[in-house]
Enzyme design. Structure first.
Site, short mmCIF file in Angstrom:
data_model
loop_
_atom_site.label_atom_id
_atom_site.label_comp_id
_atom_site.label_asym_id
_atom_site.label_seq_id
_atom_site.Cartn_x
_atom_site.Cartn_y
_atom_site.Cartn_z
N PHE A 235 0.94 -1.00 0.14
CA PHE A 235 -0.07 -0.04 0.03
C PHE A 235 0.87 1.21 0.18
O PHE A 235 1.65 1.18 0.88
CB PHE A 235 -0.87 0.03 1.12
CG PHE A 235 -1.63 1.20 1.48
CD1 PHE A 235 -2.86 1.45 1.05
CD2 PHE A 235 -1.01 2.59 1.69
CE1 PHE A 235 -3.47 2.62 1.13
CE2 PHE A 235 -1.67 3.70 2.11
CZ PHE A 235 -3.00 3.91 1.65
N GLU A 236 0.70 2.12 -0.96
CA GLU A 236 1.30 3.11 -1.00
C GLU A 236 0.44 4.48 -1.64
O GLU A 236 0.11 4.08 -2.50
CB GLU A 236 2.58 3.45 -1.85
CG GLU A 236 4.03 2.76 -1.27
CD GLU A 236 5.04 2.66 -1.94
OE1 GLU A 236 4.93 2.57 -3.23
OE2 GLU A 236 6.01 2.83 -1.56
N ILE A 237 0.47 5.51 -1.26
CA ILE A 237 -0.16 6.89 -1.75
C ILE A 237 1.00 7.83 -1.90
O ILE A 237 1.60 8.00 -0.69
CB ILE A 237 -1.16 7.45 -1.18
CG1 ILE A 237 -2.64 6.48 -1.31
CG2 ILE A 237 -1.74 8.75 -1.95
CD1 ILE A 237 -3.76 6.97 -0.31
#
Ligand code: GDP
Ligand code: MN
Length: 348
Positions: A235-237
């Site tokens: 998960f990365e933004i």
């Protein structure tokens, strides 16, 4: 490279309807997924969750990247599930393969040793290409160049709560460049010399090291050794402009030259995390405590019953990984002068 828009996208006559059903300014942002054709049904589950919990109201685009051509079934099914425009790209061989300076025999020997030692993915060539691609190249793919923000989505993830606001806009409004939900310790065997490489980079490029950095998240002895803490990058933004900038470019090239993607099994999670912790000021990294998330085998479930009720969450708070001894999130909070969310001890 196949950069043509996908033939299953909504027709021009109706595409204005999907530009966004949510009022307010949209960010120049996209979801991005690296996948094989065989990942179709697992990524479909992820897409369905992202759409139900967030994107049905925002209709952000989705870029799919693959080292092979996506097949028609993959394109048809994923386009049907997404509310925004979809794009499918093939990764060029210059970004997926052994660079010229890698000694093939040495790399092969390492894979055999790691197989004996039963190190996870230790004998895999494709996993190494994947880690190197996610570390250094996905943000340079032609399909990604028009965007400023990305949100990485992997197969078989879950989102347990509604996300009623735009995290991309949150990032932009609050001057964040990198974000995470889960953090943990990396397997030492996969990165024995990563910190040596990082130390070398810092000596060569002190101008890229941020003043108010998060070194204390990475090291318990002021930078001498790595404590193996990292943000979990499935998960990365984050900001694509940051990844495409001079600092990250010099950092990745320096690490890549040292060969640890192949002579060891460096993961993109520690590579991204160390970059963010050293080259960004502390306050440009964000912990999305309110994004409830699962990727095998760890769960982040927000603390506080009312928050979970309001968000229509379906995670069991007892599954929350954050205050487990293998999580680094408590350290992250300490480094930022923050304490654990109120009531955390009642939900263990
Ligand atoms: P893990 O989460 O570390 O166990 O690794 P995954 O198997 O989830 O792989 C990470 C991401 O890379 C996922 O989005 C996969 O779909 C993708 N991926 C892994 N290996 C390959 C590969 O050989 N080719 C392509 N196109 N995608 C891959
Ligand atoms: Mn995964």
């Amino acid at each position: 490279q196949d950069t043509s828009p996908n033939p299953y996208a909504s027709s021009p006559a109706t595409s204005h309807l999907t530009s966004s059903t949510n009022a307010g300014p949209r960010m120049n942002a996209t979801f991005v997924t690296l996948a094989r054709n065989s990942d179709l049904w697992e990524i479909s589950r992820s897409i369905r969750q992202v759409e139900d919990r967030f994107n049905h109201a925002f209709n952000y685009d989705w870029v799919f990247l693959n080292d092979a051509e996506f097949d028609d079934t993959f394109k048809k099914v994923t386009s049907a599930l997404t509310s925004g425009k979809t794009f499918y790209g093939k990764i060029g061989s210059e970004h997926w393969g052994f660079p010229s300076w890698i000694d093939q025999d040495r790399a092969k020997k390492v894979r055999n040793e790691m197989r004996e030692k039963k190190i996870i993915y230790g004998d895999s060539v494709s996993y190494r290409h994947m880690c190197r691609y996610e570390s250094g190249f996905f943000f340079h793919h032609p399909l990604m160049l028009n965007y400023e923000w990305y949100w990485r989505v992997e197969p078989s993830i879950e989102l347990y709560c509604d996300i009623p606001y735009d995290p991309f806009k949150f990032m932009a409004d609050n001057k964040k460049k990198y974000s995470f939900v889960l953090s943990l310790y990396e397997y030492v065997e996969t990165i024995p010399t990563l910190w040596d490489s990082v130390t070398k980079f810092m000596a060569k490029h002190p101008e890229h090291v941020a003043k108010d950095n998060s070194m204390a998240f990475l090291s318990n002895d002021g930078g001498k050794t790595y404590n193996h803490c990292h943000f979990w990058s499935n998960f990365e933004i984050g900001s694509l402009l940051w990844l495409r900038g001079q600092g990250y470019t010099d950092y990745f090239n320096s690490l890549d030259r040292d060969g640890g993607f192949f002579y060891e099994r460096w993961g993109d999670a520690p590579v991204h995390s160390i970059a963010a912790a050293l080259m960004l000021p502390k306050d440009e990294i964000h912990w999305f405590e309110d994004i409830a998330y699962y990727h095998v085998p760890f769960t982040h479930c927000p603390t506080g019953e009312q928050k979970r009720i309001d968000g229509k969450c379906h995670c069991n708070p007892k599954d929350n990984f954050d205050w487990n001894g293998y999580s680094c999130t408590e350290k992250y909070l300490q480094v930022n002068g923050r304490s654990k969310p109120e009531g955390w001890e009642k939900e263990q």
